[in-house]
Design a protein around this motif. Structure first.
Motif, PDB file in Angstrom:
ATOM      1  N   VAL A 232       1.011  -1.165  -0.001  1.00  0.00           N
ATOM      2  CA  VAL A 232       0.037  -0.103   0.138  1.00  0.00           C
ATOM      3  C   VAL A 232       0.805   1.253  -0.024  1.00  0.00           C
ATOM      4  O   VAL A 232       1.646   1.232   0.926  1.00  0.00           O
ATOM      5  CB  VAL A 232      -0.879   0.116   1.174  1.00  0.00           C
ATOM      6  CG1 VAL A 232      -1.916   1.245   1.257  1.00  0.00           C
ATOM      7  CG2 VAL A 232      -1.821  -1.251   1.218  1.00  0.00           C
ATOM      8  N   GLU A 233       0.556   2.140  -1.011  1.00  0.00           N
ATOM      9  CA  GLU A 233       1.312   3.521  -1.105  1.00  0.00           C
ATOM     10  C   GLU A 233       0.510   4.644  -0.697  1.00  0.00           C
ATOM     11  O   GLU A 233      -0.758   4.686  -1.186  1.00  0.00           O
ATOM     12  CB  GLU A 233       1.831   3.513  -2.450  1.00  0.00           C
ATOM     13  CG  GLU A 233       2.447   4.981  -2.637  1.00  0.00           C
ATOM     14  CD  GLU A 233       2.543   5.229  -4.504  1.00  0.00           C
ATOM     15  OE1 GLU A 233       3.203   6.177  -4.721  1.00  0.00           O
ATOM     16  OE2 GLU A 233       2.193   4.295  -5.165  1.00  0.00           O
ATOM     17  N   TYR A 240      -4.884   6.445  -0.821  1.00  0.00           N
ATOM     18  CA  TYR A 240      -3.885   5.397  -0.859  1.00  0.00           C
ATOM     19  C   TYR A 240      -4.151   4.440  -2.334  1.00  0.00           C
ATOM     20  O   TYR A 240      -4.914   4.512  -2.965  1.00  0.00           O
ATOM     21  CB  TYR A 240      -4.228   4.219   0.281  1.00  0.00           C
ATOM     22  CG  TYR A 240      -4.188   4.818   1.462  1.00  0.00           C
ATOM     23  CD1 TYR A 240      -2.803   4.693   2.366  1.00  0.00           C
ATOM     24  CD2 TYR A 240      -4.970   5.493   2.153  1.00  0.00           C
ATOM     25  CE1 TYR A 240      -2.882   5.505   3.736  1.00  0.00           C
ATOM     26  CE2 TYR A 240      -5.183   6.104   3.457  1.00  0.00           C
ATOM     27  CZ  TYR A 240      -3.889   6.107   4.121  1.00  0.00           C
ATOM     28  OH  TYR A 240      -3.809   6.667   5.237  1.00  0.00           O
ATOM     29  N   SER A 242      -2.942   0.622  -4.111  1.00  0.00           N
ATOM     30  CA  SER A 242      -2.206  -0.677  -4.216  1.00  0.00           C
ATOM     31  C   SER A 242      -2.298  -1.584  -5.401  1.00  0.00           C
ATOM     32  O   SER A 242      -3.614  -1.445  -5.842  1.00  0.00           O
ATOM     33  CB  SER A 242      -2.536  -1.485  -2.683  1.00  0.00           C
ATOM     34  OG  SER A 242      -2.129  -2.624  -2.766  1.00  0.00           O
ATOM     35  N   SER A 244      -3.257  -5.043  -7.211  1.00  0.00           N
ATOM     36  CA  SER A 244      -4.142  -5.994  -6.753  1.00  0.00           C
ATOM     37  C   SER A 244      -4.656  -6.974  -7.762  1.00  0.00           C
ATOM     38  O   SER A 244      -4.336  -6.487  -8.951  1.00  0.00           O
ATOM     39  CB  SER A 244      -5.425  -5.322  -6.271  1.00  0.00           C
ATOM     40  OG  SER A 244      -5.277  -4.516  -5.182  1.00  0.00           O
ATOM     41  N   THR A 283      -7.284   0.593  -6.234  1.00  0.00           N
ATOM     42  CA  THR A 283      -6.840  -0.822  -6.464  1.00  0.00           C
ATOM     43  C   THR A 283      -6.338  -0.916  -7.893  1.00  0.00           C
ATOM     44  O   THR A 283      -7.059  -0.309  -8.764  1.00  0.00           O
ATOM     45  CB  THR A 283      -7.570  -1.863  -6.260  1.00  0.00           C
ATOM     46  OG1 THR A 283      -8.802  -1.701  -6.653  1.00  0.00           O
ATOM     47  CG2 THR A 283      -7.791  -2.065  -4.623  1.00  0.00           C
TER      48      THR A 283
END
Length: 346
Positions: A232-233, A240, A242, A244, A283
């Motif tokens: 996670v950034e 955020y 990420s 996925s 995501t």
């Protein structure tokens, strides 16, 4: 020769996941609710799902959404979701595609700016917010199902992989959530086949060891889904991101990150205390497409803290089709079609 059966369809995709929206030509289905009508298709008329997801009309990676009249007086239309694994009661990507299709088809009149309407899924009423710019549906925001963590950081022995740590969330289906980095993945497109094989092993191991029960729905069958989570950034105070990937069936990794997979991630992040109401998670899929999940709040349901959320994405129209079903074709199985697919042109 028998007379060909026909119906109208709009092909769409959201995040790369193709949803085939059936708009006309299907006879009225029995059932007092859209959920009842879904049960009828599942138990007595599964031919439409099989027809459109397998040769010669489709492939298992696609989904089908049948638009039906709503039974809820507050809803503009109902829809029934069909996928290779069966009939999920909810799907974020399918909802985004169906909401776009009902706007493009004029079932809900399209308006410039932000407009709101309601659809009826088998899971119940779904509130939709559409953003239309210059006649183009640029974004759909739909409610995700209330999501919660059932199991946090359990371990299981998986043949060929060893000990695997996983959590389980419910977000419209039960999801195993695993750390992609712990399993050696970077979540790039060239890993797709290996991801599917790995996920299948983990899901089979979990299914063999235990089952899951929803706090109101009860037993909803074996755990079907697995979501690979990348790091996670944090890209802003409340935003955020990420990478996925979501597994849904042997050999099938979704093209998108899936709406329900994104809702499951939000539930896990809230459980771990890493997000607050109003925070968003984008995501990112193997194909660099994304959905944005927004954590909108929580409520207590028995022993569970349930995460309320929305999912935002964009759907694209791929084509408008009149599908011709010729039952004399040896590749076409018509045995679950005649009582729902009339010979009238849709």
């Amino acid at each position: 020769m028998s007379r060909p059966l026909t119906f109208r369809m709009m092909d769409t995709h959201a995040g790369g996941d193709v949803s085939r929206i059936v708009l006309g030509g299907i006879d009225a289905l029995p059932g007092a609710t859209v959920r009842d009508q879904m049960h009828y298709l599942r138990d007595d008329a599964d031919g439409l799902r099989k027809l459109l997801l397998f040769e010669p009309y489709g492939v298992p990676e696609m989904s089908v959404d049948l638009v039906v009249p709503a039974t809820d007086p507050e809803a503009a239309a109902g829809y029934i979701i069909m996928e290779v694994m069966g009939y999920p009661i909810y799907s974020g990507s399918n909802t985004i595609c169906t909401a776009t299709a009902v706007l493009e088809a004029g079932i809900v009149p399209k308006q410039e700016g932000v407009q709101r309407f309601t659809l009826e899924a088998p899971a119940g009423r779904v509130n939709i917010e559409a953003r239309v710019e210059n006649g183009v549906v640029e974004a759909i925001t739909c409610e995700g199902l209330p999501s919660y963590i059932d199991t946090y950081r359990a371990t299981i022995h998986v043949p060929g992989l060893g000990e695997v740590t996983y959590s389980v969330a419910y977000s419209g289906g039960f999801y195993a959530l695993v750390d992609a980095t712990e399993l050696g993945f970077h979540l790039n497109r060239d890993e797709e086949r290996e991801l599917a094989e790995c996920a299948h092993r983990i899901v089979e191991a979990i299914q063999a060891e235990r089952g899951f029960s929803h706090y109101t729905l009860g037993d909803v069958g074996p755990l079907p889904f697995l979501h690979f989570m990348g790091p996670v950034e944090q890209v802003a105070d409340d935003f955020y991101r990420s990478r996925s990937a979501t597994y849904v069936h042997p050999g099938v990794i979704c093209r998108s990150t899936t709406g329900t997979g994104t809702s499951a991630r939000l539930a896990l992040m809230r459980h771990e205390g890493t997000i607050a109401p109003g925070d968003r998670l984008e995501t990112i899929s193997l194909r660099e497409t994304g959905f944005i999940g927004t954590f909108t709040g929580t409520r207590e349901e028995g022993a569970h803290t349930v995460v309320e959320n929305t999912i935002t994405g964009k759907a694209y129209v791929l084509g408008h089709t009149e599908v011709v079903v010729n039952c004399d074709d040896p590749l076409v199985a018509c045995g679950g079609l005649h009582h729902i697919l009339s010979a009238r042109h849709g």
